[in-house]
Write an enzyme that holds these catalytic residues in place. Structure first.
Site, PDB file in Angstrom:
ATOM      1  N   ASP A  95     -31.195 115.794 115.140  1.00 56.88           N
ATOM      2  CA  ASP A  95     -31.076 115.705 113.697  1.00 56.88           C
ATOM      3  C   ASP A  95     -29.818 114.896 113.359  1.00 56.88           C
ATOM      4  O   ASP A  95     -29.612 113.831 113.925  1.00 56.88           O
ATOM      5  CB  ASP A  95     -31.063 117.107 113.074  1.00 56.88           C
ATOM      6  CG  ASP A  95     -31.246 117.097 111.570  1.00 56.88           C
ATOM      7  OD1 ASP A  95     -32.395 116.994 111.110  1.00 56.88           O
ATOM      8  OD2 ASP A  95     -30.241 117.205 110.849  1.00 56.88           O
ATOM      9  N   TYR A 129     -25.344 113.962 103.776  1.00 59.09           N
ATOM     10  CA  TYR A 129     -26.484 113.063 103.606  1.00 59.09           C
ATOM     11  C   TYR A 129     -26.106 111.896 102.694  1.00 59.09           C
ATOM     12  O   TYR A 129     -26.491 110.745 102.939  1.00 59.09           O
ATOM     13  CB  TYR A 129     -27.670 113.811 102.998  1.00 59.09           C
ATOM     14  CG  TYR A 129     -28.492 114.612 103.972  1.00 59.09           C
ATOM     15  CD1 TYR A 129     -29.811 114.282 104.233  1.00 59.09           C
ATOM     16  CD2 TYR A 129     -27.962 115.730 104.624  1.00 59.09           C
ATOM     17  CE1 TYR A 129     -30.589 115.021 105.115  1.00 59.09           C
ATOM     18  CE2 TYR A 129     -28.718 116.481 105.498  1.00 59.09           C
ATOM     19  CZ  TYR A 129     -30.030 116.124 105.749  1.00 59.09           C
ATOM     20  OH  TYR A 129     -30.787 116.863 106.620  1.00 59.09           O
ATOM     21  N   HIS A 152     -37.970 121.038 116.244  1.00 58.38           N
ATOM     22  CA  HIS A 152     -36.752 120.364 115.803  1.00 58.38           C
ATOM     23  C   HIS A 152     -35.495 121.096 116.256  1.00 58.38           C
ATOM     24  O   HIS A 152     -34.452 120.482 116.438  1.00 58.38           O
ATOM     25  CB  HIS A 152     -36.788 120.255 114.277  1.00 58.38           C
ATOM     26  CG  HIS A 152     -35.868 119.216 113.719  1.00 58.38           C
ATOM     27  ND1 HIS A 152     -36.001 117.875 113.980  1.00 58.38           N
ATOM     28  CD2 HIS A 152     -34.776 119.336 112.912  1.00 58.38           C
ATOM     29  CE1 HIS A 152     -35.060 117.204 113.344  1.00 58.38           C
ATOM     30  NE2 HIS A 152     -34.299 118.059 112.693  1.00 58.38           N
TER      31      HIS A 152
END
Length: 391
Positions: A184, A311, A364
């Site tokens: 990630d 982000y 994930h």
């Protein structure tokens, strides 16, 4: 440790009783929305499931016991780049050969929590049925604004900056050369470690290739790459609303998620379920207590807003950085239950690919979902590079 290096300080997680009482009060006072007509999570977190989880959280979840389990790991904090960075540092137990230092980088929505199950498998493989010669010294930092690391006062650092902090951290711990691994956001950080510190990173392992960025002629892409680009676009349309919020308006969502524990759980649990290799009930990969432990690390530290802002920082990374090719030996474990698994052609285009596998289980959060498989992947990949780190 170098004499002029920043000095780590031991750290013990501890939650005041008043914070837990405030949490229970908020959980019991949750205002619930009308349930969606669909009960298959197609509109987000299933309200019935979340009600059950919140009830367990308020009445039965034993956070002091969970916190005591976490505290058995050796925790530290160290000043780096204007932040106090929290990390777990576990040295190899009874190694039978050269020990490879390894820095593991987590993603969102998690923290050092992602690697808590796999740490003993990596540091003491002989005690878990593996070869003692495959032992690692393991370092698991919390990124700035995650977990027990400081929330940045100013702009959040991007993955490039965090990679620089990790290089500084490993140097402060006395590791001149080391391996890097992550998934990630941690995949991005590991990539930039390899790009910006190729003299120190002997090899890099990742569980995903990130979102694709291509500056060339689309006609030069293979059919598999073009199909994957289309899949990524479709996935982003159907599943990427959370990332759009994080990139553009994280402060708005952070108000509600920082104030409401039920809202925070809804935001995180839906991702744990949809990105993992879980069954219909969402709990094959995680028990309720494991889910809540992860959520608690966001709730108690107030880091949901700061984690989302990373982000926004990453969205501003120049395209020239995003398209750099990794020449450090690179390996990928593309777990079957993960999202957006890239084709081999893309990995060969963007990295010095030496190994790619597709483990049969795990998603994930593979290090937490399938720690034995994940540990085996790391042992197998890094085995040829041990001498390079210690010679």
């Amino acid at each position: 440790m170098p004499e002029d290096a920043p000095r780590p300080e031991p750290f013990t997680p501890h939650t005041p009783p008043a914070a837990l009482e405030d949490l229970r009060t908020r959980l019991r006072a949750t205002r619930w929305p009308d349930p969606a007509e669909d009960t298959d999570w197609s509109q987000g977190t299933d309200t019935a499931y979340l009600r059950e989880l919140v009830a367990h959280w308020a009445e039965d979840f034993d956070w002091p016991a969970r916190e005591a389990e976490l505290a058995r790991l050796p925790h530290f904090r160290i000043p780096l780049g204007g932040h106090r960075i929290h990390y777990v540092h576990v040295r190899a137990t009874a190694p039978a050969g050269p020990v490879l230092p390894l820095v593991l980088s987590h993603g969102w929505p998690d923290s050092f929590w992602r690697y808590t199950k796999v740490i003993p498998l990596l540091t003491d493989p002989g005690a878990h049925g593996a070869d003692p010669a495959d032992a690692f010294d393991v370092v698991v930092p919390d990124m700035p604004g995650y977990g027990y690391s400081d929330r940045p006062v100013g702009p959040a650092p991007d993955s490039v900056a965090v990679a620089g902090l990790w290089a500084e951290l490993m140097g402060a711990l006395g590791y001149a050369r080391f391996g890097a691994a992550g998934g990630d956001v941690g995949s991005h950080v590991s990539r930039y470690l390899a790009l910006d510190h190729p003299d120190r990173v002997v090899a890099v392992h990742r569980t995903d290739g990130g979102l694709p960025v291509f500056a060339g002629d689309p006609a030069d892409l293979s059919p598999e790459e073009r199909a994957w680009f289309a899949d990524v676009s479709a996935w982003s349309t159907a599943e990427g609303a959370y990332a759009a919020v994080h990139r553009t308006k994280p402060g708005t969502a952070a108000v509600g998620l920082t104030d409401s524990p039920a809202g925070l759980a809804a935001w995180i649990v839906e991702k744990l379920r949809s990105w993992s290799d879980c069954g219909p009930d969402g709990e094959r990969g995680f028990t309720q207590d494991e889910i809540l432990t992860n959520v608690m690390l966001y709730w108690l530290t107030g880091t949901i807003g700061s984690s989302m802002r990373m982000y926004r920082a990453n969205a501003a990374i120049p395209p020239a950085q995003l398209t750099r090719r990794v020449e450090t030996p690179s390996g990928f474990s593309l777990f079957r239950g993960d999202v957006l698994r890239p084709p081999r052609a893309w990995l060969e285009r963007t990295t010095n690919l030496v190994r790619v596998t597709e483990p049969e289980r795990g998603g994930h959060f593979a290090a937490f979902e399938e720690p034995e498989l994940y540990a085996r992947e790391l042992r197998d990949f890094f085995r040829p590079y041990r001498a390079a780190a210690t010679g």
